[in-house]
Design an enzyme around this catalytic site. Structure first.
Site, PDB file in Angstrom:
ATOM      1  N   LYS A  64       0.844  -1.192   0.000  1.00 45.15           N
ATOM      2  CA  LYS A  64       0.000   0.000   0.000  1.00 45.15           C
ATOM      3  C   LYS A  64       0.880   1.243   0.000  1.00 45.15           C
ATOM      4  O   LYS A  64       1.687   1.458   0.901  1.00 45.15           O
ATOM      5  CB  LYS A  64      -0.933  -0.012   1.208  1.00 45.15           C
ATOM      6  CG  LYS A  64      -1.918   1.159   1.216  1.00 45.15           C
ATOM      7  CD  LYS A  64      -1.419   2.337   2.015  1.00 45.15           C
ATOM      8  CE  LYS A  64      -2.370   3.510   1.946  1.00 45.15           C
ATOM      9  NZ  LYS A  64      -1.926   4.638   2.812  1.00 45.15           N
ATOM     10  N   GLY A  90      -0.895   8.299  -0.788  1.00 45.92           N
ATOM     11  CA  GLY A  90      -0.815   9.395  -1.757  1.00 45.92           C
ATOM     12  C   GLY A  90       0.296  10.372  -1.455  1.00 45.92           C
ATOM     13  O   GLY A  90       0.912  10.932  -2.369  1.00 45.92           O
ATOM     14  N   GLY A 143      -4.136  11.384  -2.268  1.00 42.31           N
ATOM     15  CA  GLY A 143      -4.734  12.529  -1.586  1.00 42.31           C
ATOM     16  C   GLY A 143      -4.203  13.887  -1.999  1.00 42.31           C
ATOM     17  O   GLY A 143      -4.989  14.773  -2.361  1.00 42.31           O
ATOM     18  N   ASP A 162      -6.084   2.211   2.600  1.00 45.54           N
ATOM     19  CA  ASP A 162      -5.712   1.240   3.634  1.00 45.54           C
ATOM     20  C   ASP A 162      -6.718   0.099   3.683  1.00 45.54           C
ATOM     21  O   ASP A 162      -6.357  -1.082   3.766  1.00 45.54           O
ATOM     22  CB  ASP A 162      -5.651   1.904   5.014  1.00 45.54           C
ATOM     23  CG  ASP A 162      -4.509   2.895   5.140  1.00 45.54           C
ATOM     24  OD1 ASP A 162      -3.550   2.788   4.355  1.00 45.54           O
ATOM     25  OD2 ASP A 162      -4.586   3.763   6.019  1.00 45.54           O
ATOM     26  N   LYS A 198      -0.016   5.968  11.122  1.00 51.53           N
ATOM     27  CA  LYS A 198       0.440   4.861  10.276  1.00 51.53           C
ATOM     28  C   LYS A 198       0.405   3.536  11.035  1.00 51.53           C
ATOM     29  O   LYS A 198      -0.084   2.529  10.526  1.00 51.53           O
ATOM     30  CB  LYS A 198       1.849   5.134   9.754  1.00 51.53           C
ATOM     31  CG  LYS A 198       1.939   6.235   8.703  1.00 51.53           C
ATOM     32  CD  LYS A 198       3.363   6.413   8.216  1.00 51.53           C
ATOM     33  CE  LYS A 198       3.455   7.455   7.114  1.00 51.53           C
ATOM     34  NZ  LYS A 198       3.151   8.817   7.569  1.00 51.53           N
TER      35      LYS A 198
END
Length: 261
Positions: free
Chosen positions: A8, A11, A42, A160, A215
């Protein structure tokens, strides 16, 4: 299919991913593993929304998505950002296919809270056969997190959540969150492995701070009985070994105590 690694890329890190990172992903594939990239976008979405003078807000960390915001997000995620990642993998010597969650009904979703969030959905099923077919062809799937429901309505999906759903359905060997640091640092050194309990303590004593806190919380939320470890790694450098193993901090699920956010 074994040895699947779901990666993953947020952005905020996409534009800063190094050439070495993409070469590492290609090397991972050439070593016999099967990488899948799920990406966000994003900052690029924000830039276009501002240029188009479209207002956007966040509710509980999720972007409230009107029709105009959805159109903009889909344009950026499925177009510009997705193809940038595909091109970078090609330049690194790999072959990749860019997809959105709508292609082949890859991500079937349901709305989370239409009244509050608008067109924001969560995955309820994944077309795993599409992904395994592409990986059988030695293609690296690159997925933009836009999904749809049974009526063909499109929804914005948190990257996510999309990555976690894909990893779970494919019974992936590993889920990796790519960030801008080598992993969780303590006294200047990258920790190889941490438990949920240790993360809670590290947040309390300030070892984990700032942008790393959301995170690690996102990583912990993806842990399940079938996916019991998640890794945080640096996308700005080479963090994949010659055998295709990813290097960073591995977060392990423990049964003694659940992490409370």
């Amino acid at each position: 299919m074994k040895d699947i690694v779901v990666i993953k890329c947020g952005g905020s890190t996409i534009a800063e991913l190094s050439t070495e990172f993409f070469k590492s992903v290609v090397n991972m594939q050439q070593s016999g593993k099967h990488p899948i990239i799920v990406h966000g976008g994003g900052p690029a979405i924000n830039q276009l929304l501002q240029k188009l003078d479209i207002k956007s807000e966040f509710v509980d960390g999720l972007r409230k998505t009107t029709e105009d915001v959805l159109d903009t997000a889909e344009m950026v995620l499925c177009g510009k950002v997705n193809k940038q990642v595909v091109t970078s993998l090609y330049q690194a010597g790999g072959q990749a296919v860019g997809l959105s969650g709508c292609d082949g009904k890859l991500l079937e979703v349901r709305p989370i809270n239409e009244g509050m969030l608008g067109y924001v959905g969560e995955p309820i099923s994944v077309n795993t056969s599409l992904l395994t077919s592409l990986m059988d062809l030695q293609m690296i799937p690159v997925i933009a997190p836009i999904g749809m429901n049974n009526e063909g309505v499109h929804y914005n999906v948190n990257a996510d959540s999309a990555a976690a759903a894909i990893a779970k359905e494919l019974e992936a060997e590993q889920l990796v969150f790519v960030t801008d640091v080598d992993g969780i640092l303590k006294d200047g050194k990258c920790l190889d492995k941490v438990t949920a309990e240790e993360i809670e303590a590290y947040i309390a004593d300030g070892t984990i701070y700032g942008g790393m806190i959301p995170k690690v919380k996102a990583a912990l939320l993806t842990l399940t009985d079938s996916l019991q470890s998640v890794m945080i790694m640096n996308g700005k450098s080479t963090n994949v070994g010659k055998n295709g193993s990813v290097q960073g901090t591995t977060i392990i699920k423990t049964k003694m105590k659940q992490f409370v956010s």
